[in-house]
Design an enzyme around this catalytic site. Structure first.
Site, PDB file in Angstrom:
ATOM      1  N   GLU A  53       3.945  -5.811  -3.949  1.00 26.24           N
ATOM      2  CA  GLU A  53       2.880  -6.789  -4.179  1.00 26.24           C
ATOM      3  C   GLU A  53       2.874  -7.142  -5.659  1.00 26.24           C
ATOM      4  O   GLU A  53       2.783  -6.258  -6.504  1.00 26.24           O
ATOM      5  CB  GLU A  53       1.526  -6.188  -3.797  1.00 26.24           C
ATOM      6  CG  GLU A  53       1.362  -6.045  -2.300  1.00 26.24           C
ATOM      7  CD  GLU A  53       0.543  -4.824  -1.936  1.00 26.24           C
ATOM      8  OE1 GLU A  53      -0.437  -4.535  -2.636  1.00 26.24           O
ATOM      9  OE2 GLU A  53       0.918  -4.146  -0.964  1.00 26.24           O
ATOM     10  N   ASP A  77     -11.276  -4.404  -9.131  1.00 24.57           N
ATOM     11  CA  ASP A  77     -10.318  -3.525  -9.790  1.00 24.57           C
ATOM     12  C   ASP A  77     -10.957  -2.560 -10.773  1.00 24.57           C
ATOM     13  O   ASP A  77     -11.904  -2.906 -11.471  1.00 24.57           O
ATOM     14  CB  ASP A  77      -9.247  -4.352 -10.507  1.00 24.57           C
ATOM     15  CG  ASP A  77      -8.258  -4.928  -9.522  1.00 24.57           C
ATOM     16  OD1 ASP A  77      -7.616  -4.137  -8.810  1.00 24.57           O
ATOM     17  OD2 ASP A  77      -8.154  -6.166  -9.429  1.00 24.57           O
TER      18      ASP A  77
END
Lengths: 402, 256
Positions: free
Chosen positions: B46, B57
């Protein structure tokens, strides 16, 4: 069905899919979905239960000190040659309109069985208002605040701590309001069961923009009654308020949205000037996109990176506006204008000297718009005096060398 | 059928996917890292496109995203770099990032560009399922791009079924509701969650991500699903000396 529920505007209110026209929705990662979905399904049922309404209105009356006065500002009126009323949200407990929303959301959080409250704050007003209701209800309170804002808003940090809240510095990105919001959302992702996130403005994923607007709509609900008592008419000609994310403006506009004859003016912060690169005039400088979970208008680069805003006022220092404002802007229901730091500071001083009311610098932006308008003398103008200027005294003192 | 579908169909051993941020540590390191990941034996990868406000995140990927943006990375530059992708990399490649850069690039444009450079799938965690279904699905399907959805322990069974129906690739199971970069805690709760998903007999394969950082957590994930995705641990590793040369060492430490 009671009054607030009915008067949510069909044309300007949220639709069943969570949108205001092209704006709104819930652009959130799956980790936030269960909590946001639970809120979406339950918020209207909960907040229109009779026992909720009773407790909410009792607290607004006995704890917040509502109704807040609608004051005929005679010397400002004389100066600008028209009739000016100030809706005195600065007289609320904790000194701003923010507490209308936090009282509502803490009652909601209680009914959802949440034990832990998180919130973001810029200038600290929403953080203080959240810490206040958490103390009132005995709930754990964690406030995310940009590291830079913690430094420049020390009195509000102290107030939050005094009431038992934990203030966590946001050290990512620009270390201001937008990053504090990111950190609060990250906290919610990591605490999916017992936590409620009290967003402080009409921003975020649906149902927040609509929910916060409903809690703040008490501002215009009272204004209509008070104006009727004073003048025999519910509606003024012009309603004005400052806009960062836009919660005081949405509360001030709410019950006037369907009254097409009432001019609505929203005042953004131009910072050092709209073309200076140091500004927070979102509708002028922004484009459509997604920020903090909703589709709205935001300041961004060509490739969709959020641009750091600037304003002397920490409460207006936000790169987006709420989705309902984006809708009112795009459909021309409200006018969006902008005021520079200097113009706002002068207006703040003028209001202090003419009326004995020191406004928050956020609010001073709305007052500054008076300078730019031409009145016939027959208009009535209501301005939302969203907060008091105590927190800004250092900034005023430095600016005017007092 | 794209490379991702073929991989899941043919390979029986546990799969390992590696995440890294495009443009980090250097603007032009994207393809060198991609090539090294394949050579080191990972099954797919990815590539993250950076965003200024990555709210799902943790600190490691926040930092790599910020650095990548400072280096000048954006979707236009990334697709330019990826023109060489299929000359150097043959395993499946997914792009992962937030919705606003995709909206500004144009969702249709984005899908067309993915197909043109040989990207097989996309993960955009803040693109809502209902918007995808109503407005964007055809752009993905027309280009044979797999759109990957996330599932957490709190996702309802009804919603998982809906995700399964809309998916064509795999379903990304989060080890817990968390931001990236936390460690997988092997608790009874996690066991129960993974088992529950396994017993649903979904038509799409599943992979576990978020919190996979070593051999132990990888093996744990592979007990329940087709494999695991390593992100923050790898991005952190990229910050060490001679990281590019030592990628095989890293992959070996996860799946010897």
């Amino acid at each position: 069905m009671n009054r607030e529920f009915i008067s949510s505007s069909v044309k300007w209110g949220v639709n069943p899919k969570g949108y205001f026209g092209d704006f709104g929705g819930a652009y959130i990662p799956e980790m936030l979905y269960p909590n946001v979905e639970q809120l979406r399904q339950q918020y209207l049922n909960i907040i229109y239960e009779p026992d909720f309404q009773e407790e909410f209105h009792n607290l607004l009356k006995d704890y917040v000190g509502r109704p807040s006065p609608l004051f005929h500002a005679e010397r400002l009126s004389a100066r600008y040659g028209t009739t000016i009323y100030l809706k005195r949200e600065d007289l609320n407990h904790t000194g701003a309109h923010k507490i209308n929303n936090t009282v509502g959301q803490i009652l909601l959080a209680e009914r959802l069985g949440k034990k832990r409250i998180i919130a973001e704050t810029g200038a600290g007003q929403h953080g203080v208002a959240t810490a206040t209701v958490c103390a009132l209800k005995g709930l754990e309170c964690i406030i995310y605040m940009g590291e830079i804002d913690i430094e420049r808003q020390a009195p509000n940090v102290a107030r939050m701590k005094m009431m038992g809240a934990k203030v966590v510095p946001a050290v990512s990105g620009s270390k201001t309001l937008k990053d504090a919001t990111n950190e609060a959302m990250r906290d919610w992702i990591n605490n999916p069961i017992d936590t409620h996130y009290i967003i402080g403005s009409v921003v975020g994923p649906h149902p927040y923009p609509d929910m916060v607007a409903r809690f703040q709509s008490i501002i215009s609900e009272e204004t209509k009654k008070q104006l009727f008592e004073k003048t025999g008419s519910e509606n003024p000609d012009i309603v004005m308020a400052c806009v960062g994310g836009g919660s005081n403006a949405m509360g001030m506009f709410y019950h006037f949205l369907d009254d097409q004859d009432v001019r609505l003016i929203a005042v953004e912060a131009a910072g050092l000037g709209v073309n200076s690169g140091e500004s927070a005039a979102t509708t002028l400088l922004g484009r459509e996109g997604v920020l903090h979970g909703s589709r709205s208008i935001l300041m961004q680069s060509d490739d969709g990176q959020v641009i750091e805003p600037y304003s002397i006022s920490a409460g207006l220092d936000y790169p987006g506006i709420g989705p309902q404002h984006a809708h009112l802007f795009k459909q021309d229901r409200a006018e969006y204008v902008s005021i520079t730091d200097d113009e706002a500071m002068q207006a703040g001083r003028l209001c202090s000297e003419l009326e004995g009311i020191i406004p928050a610098i956020e609010t001073a932006h709305a007052l500054a718009q008076l300078e730019k308008m031409i009145f016939t003398g027959k208009e009535s103008v209501v301005i939302c005096l969203s907060g008091r200027g105590d927190k800004d005294l250092d900034t005023y003192m430095n600016y005017f060398n007092l | 059928m794209n490379r991702l579908n073929e991989l899941f169909q043919h390979k029986k051993e546990p799969l390992l996917s590696i995440y890294f941020t495009a443009g980090y540590p250097d603007l032009n390191s994207t393809l060198d890292i991609a090539e090294a990941i394949e050579k080191a034996g990972a099954d797919f990868m990815e590539i993250g496109f950076p965003y200024s406000d990555p709210l799902a995140d943790g600190p490691v990927i926040q930092n790599s995203s910020q650095k990548a943006l400072q280096n000048g990375m954006n979707l236009t530059i990334l697709f330019k770099q990826l023109k060489e992708l299929r000359k150097r990399v043959s395993i499946p490649v997914l792009l992962m990032g937030y919705v606003n850069p995709v909206l500004q690039y144009g969702v249709k444009n984005f899908c067309d560009s993915c197909a043109a450079v040989g990207v097989d799938g996309v993960i955009v965690p803040d693109l809502p399922m209902v918007e995808y279904e109503e407005f964007y699905k055809d752009y993905f399907i027309d280009n044979a791009i797999s759109n990957i959805f996330l599932v957490t322990p709190q996702t309802s069974e009804e919603r998982i079924r809906k995700i399964d129906n809309l998916s064509n690739g795999f379903i990304y199971l989060l080890s817990s509701s968390s931001t990236t970069g936390k460690n997988l805690t092997v608790s009874n709760e996690a066991d129960a969650y993974f088992s529950r998903i396994r017993e649903m007999n979904l038509k799409n394969p599943t992979m576990i991500g978020f919190g996979i950082s070593d051999q132990k957590s990888f093996n744990k994930a592979a007990e329940y699903t087709r494999g695991a995705i390593v992100g923050s641990a790898f991005v952190k590793f990229l910050d060490t000396e001679n990281a590019l040369q030592r990628i095989p060492e890293f992959i070996n430490s996860i799946r010897p």
